[in-house]
Write an enzyme that holds these catalytic residues in place. Structure first.
Site, PDB file in Angstrom:
ATOM      1  N   TYR A 147       0.829  -1.208  -0.341  1.00  0.00           N
ATOM      2  CA  TYR A 147      -0.306  -0.092  -0.396  1.00  0.00           C
ATOM      3  C   TYR A 147       0.622   1.896  -0.052  1.00  0.00           C
ATOM      4  O   TYR A 147       0.431   2.072  -1.267  1.00  0.00           O
ATOM      5  CB  TYR A 147      -1.303  -0.149   1.136  1.00  0.00           C
ATOM      6  CG  TYR A 147      -1.585   1.105   0.731  1.00  0.00           C
ATOM      7  CD1 TYR A 147      -2.667   1.047   0.345  1.00  0.00           C
ATOM      8  CD2 TYR A 147      -2.162   2.268   2.645  1.00  0.00           C
ATOM      9  CE1 TYR A 147      -4.099   2.198  -0.095  1.00  0.00           C
ATOM     10  CE2 TYR A 147      -3.038   2.806   2.424  1.00  0.00           C
ATOM     11  CZ  TYR A 147      -3.919   3.174   1.068  1.00  0.00           C
ATOM     12  OH  TYR A 147      -4.363   4.066   0.861  1.00  0.00           O
ATOM     13  N   TYR A 206      -4.284  -3.224  20.108  1.00  0.00           N
ATOM     14  CA  TYR A 206      -2.799  -4.549  19.382  1.00  0.00           C
ATOM     15  C   TYR A 206      -1.784  -3.215  19.909  1.00  0.00           C
ATOM     16  O   TYR A 206      -1.473  -2.173  20.025  1.00  0.00           O
ATOM     17  CB  TYR A 206      -2.250  -4.226  17.888  1.00  0.00           C
ATOM     18  CG  TYR A 206      -3.725  -5.214  17.076  1.00  0.00           C
ATOM     19  CD1 TYR A 206      -4.339  -5.785  18.013  1.00  0.00           C
ATOM     20  CD2 TYR A 206      -4.127  -4.522  15.776  1.00  0.00           C
ATOM     21  CE1 TYR A 206      -5.427  -6.746  17.200  1.00  0.00           C
ATOM     22  CE2 TYR A 206      -5.005  -5.009  15.286  1.00  0.00           C
ATOM     23  CZ  TYR A 206      -5.990  -6.005  15.436  1.00  0.00           C
ATOM     24  OH  TYR A 206      -6.741  -6.381  15.085  1.00  0.00           O
ATOM     25  N   GLY A 209      -0.902  -0.466  23.028  1.00  0.00           N
ATOM     26  CA  GLY A 209      -1.756   0.850  23.056  1.00  0.00           C
ATOM     27  C   GLY A 209      -1.756   2.256  22.969  1.00  0.00           C
ATOM     28  O   GLY A 209      -2.494   3.354  23.038  1.00  0.00           O
ATOM     29  N   ARG A 213      -3.372   7.872  16.499  1.00  0.00           N
ATOM     30  CA  ARG A 213      -3.751   8.203  15.111  1.00  0.00           C
ATOM     31  C   ARG A 213      -4.453   9.199  15.126  1.00  0.00           C
ATOM     32  O   ARG A 213      -4.826   9.972  16.464  1.00  0.00           O
ATOM     33  CB  ARG A 213      -4.554   6.848  14.787  1.00  0.00           C
ATOM     34  CG  ARG A 213      -3.619   5.749  14.364  1.00  0.00           C
ATOM     35  CD  ARG A 213      -2.966   5.272  13.470  1.00  0.00           C
ATOM     36  NE  ARG A 213      -2.474   4.528  12.843  1.00  0.00           N
ATOM     37  CZ  ARG A 213      -0.896   4.064  13.260  1.00  0.00           C
ATOM     38  NH1 ARG A 213      -0.505   4.303  14.145  1.00  0.00           N
ATOM     39  NH2 ARG A 213      -1.225   3.039  13.191  1.00  0.00           N
TER      40      ARG A 213
END
Ligand code: UDP
Length: 316
Positions: A147, A206, A209, A213
């Site tokens: 990506y 995951y 933590g 973001r």
């Protein structure tokens, strides 16, 4: 720009379908193209009787022509880590072959062009927050490279068509966007947490933590695209919300707004998972007069009804 015809590749996707709505609301005629690899017809079902809207099921990795167009919005690509990991080769093809084809159409019809790029171009960033001038820290052979490198190549081809063929291009670098029409099972953090909280299952965080973001509500994001589309800026522009949260904080917001008693379960951090992400949006503020207006808690509340319905519809 009303009264003109826009082509939206990836038009059945989460962002692509919201973009179609915004363009139609602005008076455009819209043709959406999607091969439905990760996009869904249901995202466009409400446009069934809209005479200014047309859907074409087609893979843009094959040359295509949708007739005379005034603007190409190139949004076709798997975009969630789960989706692009599952469809790695198709992701590279959409970013390379698909981008050539989208740009060829813009060139053929002398149409304007805007492409969705991504904060993944910054990789696991060593500069924080990320300005457009930062070149990034990307692992070109890691699992996310299908990506990241596809989008970096997309940007390179776009700038080449601008420089060599004078195509009137724009590049939006998108940071984590969320809202209605996200696929419940695309594996991204907001749909995962919403689904888990609404089902009373553990929220899977995951790592510990602490990775961050910066989440942008889809309405704000689309407003940024429309403003960029009208601008004359050819170099990349960050379109994202600069409010940064740890993933643990995101889990806590989801628990709060869903009023869920779910617990948190820690799982292994995926390889190359970026430790931090936050856009510097000085450029978008100055150039487009744009900044997000919807904070994370409000945006999650505005998305709740959609996720509730999606969870009910998915239940056996
Ligand atoms: N994440 C998580 N639990 C989940 C899904 C994701 O803790 O169920 C984390 C993931 O490891 C990453 C962040 O949330 O650090 C954002 O992941 P996402 O897949 O939404 O997008 P990314 O920003 O990694 O492309």
């Amino acid at each position: 720009m009303s009264g003109q015809r826009a082509l939206v590749t990836g038009g059945a996707g989460f962002l692509g379908s919201h973009l179609c709505d915004a363009l139609l609301a602005g008076g455009w005629s819209v043709v959406a193209i999607d091969n439905l690899l990760t996009g869904r017809r249901s995202n466009l079902a409400h446009l069934k009787n809209e005479p200014r809207f047309e859907f074409v099921e087609k893979d843009i990795c094959q040359p295509f022509n949708a007739g005379k167009i005034d603007y190409v919005f190139h949004f076709a690509s798997p975009a969630s880590p789960v989706d692009y990991t599952q469809h790695g080769v198709e992701t590279l093809q959409a970013g390379s072959l698909g981008t050539f084809h989208a740009l060829d159409l813009a060139r053929k019809y002398n149409a304007k062009y805007l492409v969705s790029s991504t904060s993944e171009c910054y990789g696991d960033p060593l500069e924080h927050p990320q300005k457009e001038t930062y070149w990034g820290n990307v692992n070109s052979v890691g699992p996310r490279s299908v990506y990241d490198e596809a989008k970096r190549f997309t940007e390179a081809v776009t700038m080449a068509y601008h420089r060599y063929y004078r195509v009137d291009t724009r590049i939006a670098r998108i940071f984590n966007t969320y809202g209605p029409r996200m696929q419940l099972n695309d594996g991204r953090v907001v749909p995962n947490f919403m689904k888990q909280a609404l089902r009373g299952e553990d929220l899977t965080v995951y790592g510990d933590g602490s990775q961050t973001r910066s989440f942008c509500y889809v309405g704000d994001e689309i407003d940024g695209f429309i403003r960029l589309a009208k601008s004359e800026e050819h170099l990349p522009v960050n379109i994202g919300n600069p409010n940064e949260f740890t993933i643990l904080e995101c889990a806590q917001y989801v628990l709060k707004i869903t009023d869920s008693k779910s617990k948190i379960r820690y799982e292994a951090l995926p390889p190359d998972d970026p430790k931090q992400r936050r856009p510097d949006i000085t450029k978008a503020r100055k150039l487009l007069g744009w900044e997000p207006t919807i904070d994370l808690e409000s945006g999650l509340k505005m998305s709740l009804e959609y996720f509730r319905k999606a969870v009910v519809e998915e239940a056996p």
